[in-house]
Design an enzyme around this catalytic site. Structure first.
Site, mmCIF file in Angstrom:
data_model
loop_
_atom_site.group_PDB
_atom_site.id
_atom_site.type_symbol
_atom_site.label_atom_id
_atom_site.label_comp_id
_atom_site.label_asym_id
_atom_site.label_seq_id
_atom_site.Cartn_x
_atom_site.Cartn_y
_atom_site.Cartn_z
ATOM 1 N N GLY A 10 44.655 37.230 38.913
ATOM 2 C CA GLY A 10 43.650 37.486 39.956
ATOM 3 C C GLY A 10 43.351 36.008 40.581
ATOM 4 N N ASN A 41 45.696 49.472 29.750
ATOM 5 C CA ASN A 41 45.880 49.339 31.293
ATOM 6 C C ASN A 41 45.825 50.573 31.947
ATOM 7 O OD1 ASN A 41 46.039 46.743 30.735
ATOM 8 N ND2 ASN A 41 47.956 46.510 31.454
ATOM 9 N N ARG A 93 61.920 35.908 41.978
ATOM 10 C CA ARG A 93 62.571 35.451 40.970
ATOM 11 C C ARG A 93 64.176 35.537 41.313
ATOM 12 N NH1 ARG A 93 59.466 38.716 36.293
ATOM 13 N NH2 ARG A 93 57.918 36.788 35.760
ATOM 14 N N HIS A 129 60.043 48.228 37.688
ATOM 15 C CA HIS A 129 59.560 47.003 37.452
ATOM 16 C C HIS A 129 59.492 46.510 36.083
ATOM 17 C CE1 HIS A 129 57.450 43.243 38.445
ATOM 18 N NE2 HIS A 129 56.302 43.653 37.566
ATOM 19 N N MET A 187 53.224 35.385 39.773
ATOM 20 C CA MET A 187 52.835 36.768 40.056
ATOM 21 C C MET A 187 51.825 36.756 41.072
ATOM 22 S SD MET A 187 53.210 40.062 39.816
ATOM 23 C CE MET A 187 52.605 40.724 41.190
#
EC number: 1.1.1.37
Length: 311
Positions: A13, A94, A153, A177, A227
């Site tokens: 973030g 999550n 990547r 993913h 990321m």
């Protein structure tokens, strides 16, 4: 244009917020939210960077002020991988976080385009979709799993191997993913030839690149900076398309018309409503066909876990 970063105090973030503060179009509003009390301070810190992007940070239990009026919501909230964990181990924590955020989005900004970074993406995207469906506000054009990290990547590793400029390399990545569900279409990279051994080694490296970073950080985190860059690339592409730019194409994990799975990552053309068109991923090599067939049980299993969880 208002962009909300949810989970903005975490490693991804903060990196994403820094990049967006520098790169969003002039006049954009950037809202940061995290449960952590440091979040308004992250916004204060970033506010000193001299770019024409306004920024505000919100902390606490309720993301509503960050979500209000948002055109794009990027969700990176959740726990990170540690050595020995795979993305599925993250599910227990999550999944609940994504479910409760999707419930908020359904009420506060149901028309926003939502990009999910929180792993396991194969499962968290179906969870968000089910929540939005229940609330009667689901629009499959506006929900994305951000798989851009697999793409960057792939571009990097191909360029390294072949001595090319990475900005000249384009690699579509399809499937999902995590692990075997990540399938880089190396047969479609223009101007580059690979041996069978190179294809196998590169594919494995791309699939395991997240673990490579987790192990290299020795318990100190997962892939946060790359990321952040990947999410920024996708977020900016979405913003450009929402503002009317034509021909914006990125790979993303979406509910499309895939024959393989209800949710599938492939190239999508972005437009003013989110996904304008899910594009064909083209011809596959024999290696890629076999890899695709080999992943589908895993991918569909991941999706079913999400659908069941959200019931």
């Amino acid at each position: 244009m208002k962009v909300a970063v949810i989970g903005a105090a975490g490693g991804i973030g903060q990196a994403l917020a820094l990049l967006l503060k520098n790169r969003l179009p002039a006049g954009s509003d950037l809202a940061l939210y995290d449960i952590a009390p440091v979040t308004p301070g992250v916004a204060a810190d970033l506010s000193h960077i001299p770019t024409p992007v306004s920024i505000k940070g919100y902390a606490g239990e309720d993301p509503t002020p960050a979500l209000e009026g948002a055109d794009v919501v990027l969700i990176s909230a959740g726990v990170a991988r540690k050595p020995g964990m795979d993305r599925a181990d993250l599910f227990n924590v999550n999944a609940g976080i994504v479910k409760s955020l999707a419930e908020k989005i359904a009420v506060v900004c149901p028309k926003a385009c939502v990009g999910i970074i929180t792993n396991p993406v194969n499962t968290t995207v179906p969870i968000a979709a089910e929540v939005l469906k229940k609330a009667g506000v689901y629009d499959k054009r506006r929900l994305f799993g951000i798989t851009t990290l697999d793409v960057i990547r792939s571009e990097t590793f191909v360029a390294e191997l072949k001595g090319k400029d990475p900005s000249d390399i384009r690699v579509p990545v399809i499937g999902g993913h995590s692990g075997v569900t990540i399938l880089p279409l190396l047969s479609q990279v223009e101007g580059v030839e690979f041996t069978a051994e190179e294809v196998e080694a590169l594919t494995k490296r791309i699939q395991n690149a997240g673990t490579e970073v987790v192990e290299a950080k020795a318990g100190g985190g997962s892939a946060t900076l790359s990321m952040g860059q990947a999410a920024c690339r996708f977020g900016l592409a979405l913003v450009r398309a929402l503002q009317g730019e034509e021909g914006v194409v990125e790979c993303a994990y979406v509910e499309g018309d895939s024959e393989h799975a209800p949710y599938f990552a492939q190239p999508v053309k972005l437009g003013k409503e989110g996904v304008e068109e899910v594009l064909s991923y083209g011809e596959l090599s024999d290696f890629e066909k076999a890899a695709l067939d080999g992943m589908l049980e895993t991918l569909n299993g991941d999706i079913n876990i999400g659908v069941e969880f959200a019931k």
